[in-house]
Motif scaffolding. Sequence first.
Motif, PDB file in Angstrom:
ATOM      1  N   UNK A   1       0.795  -1.265   0.096  1.00 19.53           N
ATOM      2  CA  UNK A   1      -0.229  -0.174  -0.119  1.00 19.53           C
ATOM      3  C   UNK A   1       0.673   1.198   0.104  1.00 19.53           C
ATOM      4  N   UNK A   2       1.887   1.168   0.792  1.00 17.39           N
ATOM      5  CA  UNK A   2       2.860   2.402   0.815  1.00 17.39           C
ATOM      6  C   UNK A   2       3.340   2.467  -0.681  1.00 17.39           C
ATOM      7  N   UNK A   3       3.871   1.375  -1.186  1.00 16.65           N
ATOM      8  CA  UNK A   3       4.434   1.615  -2.698  1.00 16.65           C
ATOM      9  C   UNK A   3       3.501   2.192  -3.505  1.00 16.65           C
ATOM     10  N   UNK A   4       2.275   1.732  -3.489  1.00 17.89           N
ATOM     11  CA  UNK A   4       1.233   2.215  -4.510  1.00 17.89           C
ATOM     12  C   UNK A   4       0.777   3.725  -4.249  1.00 17.89           C
ATOM     13  N   UNK A   5       0.885   4.397  -3.060  1.00 22.71           N
ATOM     14  CA  UNK A   5       0.649   5.604  -2.699  1.00 22.71           C
ATOM     15  C   UNK A   5       1.765   6.523  -3.410  1.00 22.71           C
TER      16      UNK A   5
ATOM     17  N   UNK B   1      22.689   9.491  -4.104  1.00 21.23           N
ATOM     18  CA  UNK B   1      21.951   8.341  -4.629  1.00 21.23           C
ATOM     19  C   UNK B   1      22.386   6.832  -3.915  1.00 21.23           C
ATOM     20  N   UNK B   2      23.772   6.692  -3.750  1.00 22.01           N
ATOM     21  CA  UNK B   2      24.197   5.593  -3.194  1.00 22.01           C
ATOM     22  C   UNK B   2      23.758   5.257  -1.725  1.00 22.01           C
ATOM     23  N   UNK B   3      23.604   6.479  -1.006  1.00 22.25           N
ATOM     24  CA  UNK B   3      23.064   6.509   0.281  1.00 22.25           C
ATOM     25  C   UNK B   3      21.726   5.795   0.400  1.00 22.25           C
ATOM     26  N   UNK B   4      20.954   6.075  -0.602  1.00 19.50           N
ATOM     27  CA  UNK B   4      19.518   5.551  -0.430  1.00 19.50           C
ATOM     28  C   UNK B   4      19.409   4.021  -0.664  1.00 19.50           C
ATOM     29  N   UNK B   5      19.833   3.280   0.316  1.00 14.68           N
ATOM     30  CA  UNK B   5      19.973   1.855   0.337  1.00 14.68           C
ATOM     31  C   UNK B   5      18.402   1.210   0.721  1.00 14.68           C
ATOM     32  N   UNK B   6      17.616   1.933   1.012  1.00 13.47           N
ATOM     33  CA  UNK B   6      16.146   1.446   1.391  1.00 13.47           C
ATOM     34  C   UNK B   6      16.073   1.417   2.794  1.00 13.47           C
ATOM     35  N   UNK B   7      16.908   1.809   3.742  1.00 12.60           N
ATOM     36  CA  UNK B   7      16.793   1.915   5.365  1.00 12.60           C
ATOM     37  C   UNK B   7      17.169   3.278   5.601  1.00 12.60           C
ATOM     38  N   UNK B   8      16.248   3.925   6.433  1.00 16.54           N
ATOM     39  CA  UNK B   8      16.239   5.421   6.823  1.00 16.54           C
ATOM     40  C   UNK B   8      17.291   5.756   7.788  1.00 16.54           C
ATOM     41  N   UNK B   9      17.685   4.599   8.489  1.00 15.46           N
ATOM     42  CA  UNK B   9      18.672   4.580   9.391  1.00 15.46           C
ATOM     43  C   UNK B   9      19.931   4.648   8.708  1.00 15.46           C
TER      44      UNK B   9
ATOM     45  N   UNK C   1      12.767   5.282  -3.708  1.00 15.93           N
ATOM     46  CA  UNK C   1      12.709   4.479  -4.916  1.00 15.93           C
ATOM     47  C   UNK C   1      13.310   3.221  -4.495  1.00 15.93           C
ATOM     48  N   UNK C   2      14.277   3.112  -3.758  1.00 15.97           N
ATOM     49  CA  UNK C   2      14.754   1.668  -3.354  1.00 15.97           C
ATOM     50  C   UNK C   2      13.602   0.943  -2.292  1.00 15.97           C
ATOM     51  N   UNK C   3      13.100   1.711  -1.505  1.00 10.39           N
ATOM     52  CA  UNK C   3      12.018   0.991  -0.641  1.00 10.39           C
ATOM     53  C   UNK C   3      11.035   0.705  -1.594  1.00 10.39           C
ATOM     54  N   UNK C   4      10.535   1.639  -2.656  1.00  8.78           N
ATOM     55  CA  UNK C   4       9.340   1.067  -3.242  1.00  8.78           C
ATOM     56  C   UNK C   4       9.623   0.214  -4.559  1.00  8.78           C
ATOM     57  N   UNK C   5      10.582   0.474  -5.417  1.00  9.57           N
ATOM     58  CA  UNK C   5      11.090  -0.480  -6.497  1.00  9.57           C
ATOM     59  C   UNK C   5      11.910  -1.659  -5.934  1.00  9.57           C
ATOM     60  N   UNK C   6      12.708  -1.327  -4.867  1.00  9.41           N
ATOM     61  CA  UNK C   6      13.767  -2.249  -4.635  1.00  9.41           C
ATOM     62  C   UNK C   6      12.908  -3.698  -4.102  1.00  9.41           C
ATOM     63  N   UNK C   7      12.077  -3.587  -3.538  1.00  7.24           N
ATOM     64  CA  UNK C   7      11.354  -5.031  -3.032  1.00  7.24           C
ATOM     65  C   UNK C   7      11.033  -5.819  -4.318  1.00  7.24           C
ATOM     66  N   UNK C   8      10.651  -5.164  -5.429  1.00  3.89           N
ATOM     67  CA  UNK C   8      10.423  -5.918  -6.802  1.00  3.89           C
ATOM     68  C   UNK C   8      11.675  -6.300  -7.684  1.00  3.89           C
TER      69      UNK C   8
END
Length: 449
Positions: free
Chosen positions: A107-111, A216-224, A255-262
Amino acid sequence: MTHSLSPGAAAPSAPGLGAVTAFAKFRLFAVTLAVVALAEAIGPLQFKLGPGRVVLMPMMWSLLMAAALGIASRRLPRPLSVGPGLQALATGLLNAGLLLFVVKLGLTVGVALPKVRAAGWALLFQEFGHALGTLALGLPLALLLGLKREAVGATFSVGREGNIAIISEKYGMDSPEGRGVLAEYITGTVLGALFIAILAGFLSSLHVFDPRSLAMGAGVGSGSLMAAAVGAILAQHPAEHAADITAIAAASNLLTSVAGFYFTLFLSLPLCSWLYGKLEPVLGRLSPRQAATGSASLGAAVLPAHGLSGADTMLGWAVVGAGVLVGNRLSYQVPVLVSLEGVLAVVALVAACHLAKRLLPRLPLLLMLSIAATLAGVPGLFPFSDALVALADKLNFMTFTTPVLALAGFSVAKDLPIFRQLGWRIVVVSLTATAGTFLGATLIAECFH
């Protein structure tokens, strides 16, 4: 290997699970919620470690406390004892309960899809670096150090919550891959922020890469991890660049959080498993020692989410759902009845996909659920989309991780001998995988700057 049942087939029986009584299951439910409540009451704790800062979130307390209870089960009074049988059941419940987390993620991805579409080509292509960098560096090293199938779980991603869900559904958490991704998660949670801060700061100080590429490299999909890396990058550049670097890193992380899952579900995990089959016969022979390859000697087998009985599947949903209610109330002061509406909406979507799975038995449940939740979350796509998103928005994303990691903690206790055998090697491999995702994305992004 996937855990799937043919139509009409009976669920396999796992040794030890049949002997778990209804009262014992209730005890597991109560102990898990107590762990969640205590973890949320403790709250986040941060402390400085060298040049960086380590933050321990409630989910980490939950994992550690559950693992401690499992390890000490024989010495505890019966109401607090979670022995091997319940630990095996907890892992099965984890596989079922994680599906609620997948719905919230979808749902977060869709939004967020409209925001991602506006991010640009550089952000899109650098995602290949995030998806493939972990296995490019981590997998060969893991095989040289003697890891077996644990290497797949530890190197196909940076081992965040969504990645645990993928491994749980495909292999089960009571598998070498499950132990690998959980070890990656623990290592990343405890040491990841410090490690990536040092790495990002060092690379920034070389002034070889454009700061936008590093962001961009820093956006690994983890906020911390993103926050730690961005802080180190900003320290090496003029203050007037701070806003741009932070914004780019946030977009990349989104983007990593959204698309990275797929990406990990459809690209990096299949590729990592395929490469393991090709490289292990060669690199594995160079290893001075062999890693454990199974857990048959450790006790009961564990069923995947759709191999549990219907009652136990719903128990898994109930444990995670109730944990979300507790966390939402204690940490975010959301009334229980308000949160309950969101939990019921999430459970309803999971239940609907379970029913659809019976009609489409060959379609992986995780894939079906991910697509359904993502489409349902796109604003205005369906008549019920906005209402469903509004209900789910009442549930903080992090509250799903606390009960999930509590159940995972019992799995850690059960597999402690194998974690001991993996030892320092899994830590080295995990940190190398983290370096791989940062470097891979940075190098690809640099091609656009």
